[in-house]
Every structure is written in structure tokens, then in C-alpha cells.
Design a protein around this motif. Structure first.
Motif: not given
Length: 238
Positions: A13-14, A167-168, A173, A170-171, A17
Motif C-alpha cells: 500500500i502506498n 485499503q488496496y 501499488t 485506495l492505495g 494511505v
């Protein structure tokens, strides 16, 4: 994504986030500390230590999910919620996750906020909501408590896994080509199987404790049955 499991590693995740969810996790833990202090007494404090130690030990034991290419372990949200309540329970799971990340490298340190949000906050909250509902309608017998523990544990694992999917989205990679539904399906199926294992472990543990010391099961003390006069409590304590 073939080896994706519940603990999120660094880089999945970036940064923005991950930072946002670190703030969410920190706020949630602070709230749990405030609420949990009201529950702590001579009975709950040592039980919390035992619960954290038990969750830590069991999380070190992985069992393979051959159909999905992942391994699963006890998350502990439902077990903690049943034995020490949602506030202290979430703190117990969070402490385990912090130690695992810092000492054993299980889950990225930069991803701690994401992992705590999923497993300690979402998992424990989902479990306790189900526990509260089921214990008000099911008989407080070993069978009723076992069903409550099994269902709440299974559902909490799947709900926590869906937290990762959000979450993935949203951000994440890696580019999934817009195929988020496939990720959600993979996570749901694999963690449904993991949840079955968690449900069995949770039910066995909680029922064993309730038969010997029902007063140590937070959920039996805190949640009142719908018909107190006619619903027996495990171990004979009302």
C-alpha cells in the motif's frame, strides 16, 4: 498476489494511505485505552496478559490453505472480545501485531496502521457486535457459547480481509487492471477457510475457559441474556 495473507508487508500500500490508516489506528487505540481503563480490574488485567500471550503464540502457527496458495493463522479478535471485551481485546491484538512487526518482521512496520486497523479494530469490532447479538438469543450453554464463538470468529476474519480490499483500492501499488472484484473474491474465499480454523480454535478455547471459570469470560458477564430467568449461563453463574 498469489501469496497474499492477512499481514500487509511494506510496499503493498502506498505511503499516503498507510499514513492515513496509521492515524486511524492511533486514534482507535487511544479510544480503546480510555474505554478499557473502565473495565480493568483485578480479574481482567491478568486475563488480558494471558490473552495477548495466547494470541501471540497461536499466530506463530500457520496452517496452509492449499486452494488459495496462502497460509492462515488465528487473528484473535473474536477470542479477545469474548474473554476481555472489545476495548481491551483490541489493545491485546494491537500489542501482538506491534511485537510481530518489530521483532519478527511479520507485517511491515510502515504498514502497522493498516494491519492494526484490519485485525485489531475491524476484526474485534465485527466479532463483538456478533457476540452481543448472538448471546442475547442463544442459550448460554456450552453449545450456545461454541456457536457464538465460531460464528463471530469466522465472520470477523472475513470482514478484516475485506478491510484490506478497501485499503488496496485506495492505495494499492500494483495495478490490478480494475479487477478489484477478483481480489475481493480471492480474499473472501481464502479467509473463509482461515476463518473456519479460527472459529474452531476460538470455540474450543472459550468453552474450555467457561466450563472452568465462567467469571473470566467477559462477554458472559457484560452481556445480559434476553430472558435471564430461563437462560442458563455456562458454568452455572448468573
Amino acid at each position: 498476489m498469489e501469496t497474499l495473507a492477512m499481514h500487509i508487508s511494506n510496499g503493498i500500500i502506498n505511503g499516503p494511505v498507510a499514513a492515513a490508516f496509521a492515524a486511524v489506528a492511533l486514534a482507535a487505540m487511544a479510544f480503546c485505552v480510555l474505554r478499557g481503563r473502565q473495565d480493568l480490574d483485578d480479574r481482567l488485567a491478568p486475563m488480558a496478559g494471558l490473552v495477548a500471550a495466547f494470541i501471540f503464540a497461536v499466530q506463530m502457527l500457520n496452517f496452509p490453505i492449499f486452494t488459495a496458495g496462502v497460509s492462515g493463522h488465528l487473528l484473535g479478535g473474536a477470542l479477545a472480545a469474548l474473554l476481555v471485551g472489545p476495548w481491551v481485546g483490541a489493545l491485546c491484538v494491537a500489542v501482538v501485531l506491534v511485537v510481530q512487526a518489530l521483532v519478527f518482521g511479520d507485517g511491515g512496520v510502515a504498514m502497522l496502521g493498516l494491519n492494526i486497523t484490519n485485525m485489531a479494530v475491524i476484526g474485534t469490532a465485527a466479532a463483538y457486535l456478533l457476540i452481543a447479538a448472538l448471546l442475547r438469543v442463544l442459550p448460554r450453554t456450552p453449545a450456545g457459547l461454541a456457536v457464538t464463538a465460531f460464528v463471530s470468529a469466522l465472520v470477523s476474519v472475513v470482514v478484516a480481509a475485506m478491510g484490506f480490499v478497501v485499503q488496496y483500492q485506495l492505495g494499492g501499488t500494483a495495478d490490478l487492471g480494475g479487477n478489484l472484484a477478483a481480489l475481493a473474491g480471492t480474499m473472501a474465499v481464502s479467509h473463509l477457510l482461515i476463518g473456519i480454523g479460527e472459529g474452531l480454535i476460538t470455540a474450543t478455547t472459550v468453552v474450555t475457559v467457561a466450563k472452568v471459570r465462567p467469571d473470566l469470560v467477559y462477554a458472559l458477564r457484560a452481556l445480559k441474556p434476553a430472558t435471564p430467568a430461563s437462560v442458563p449461563v455456562v458454568g452455572g453463574v448468573r
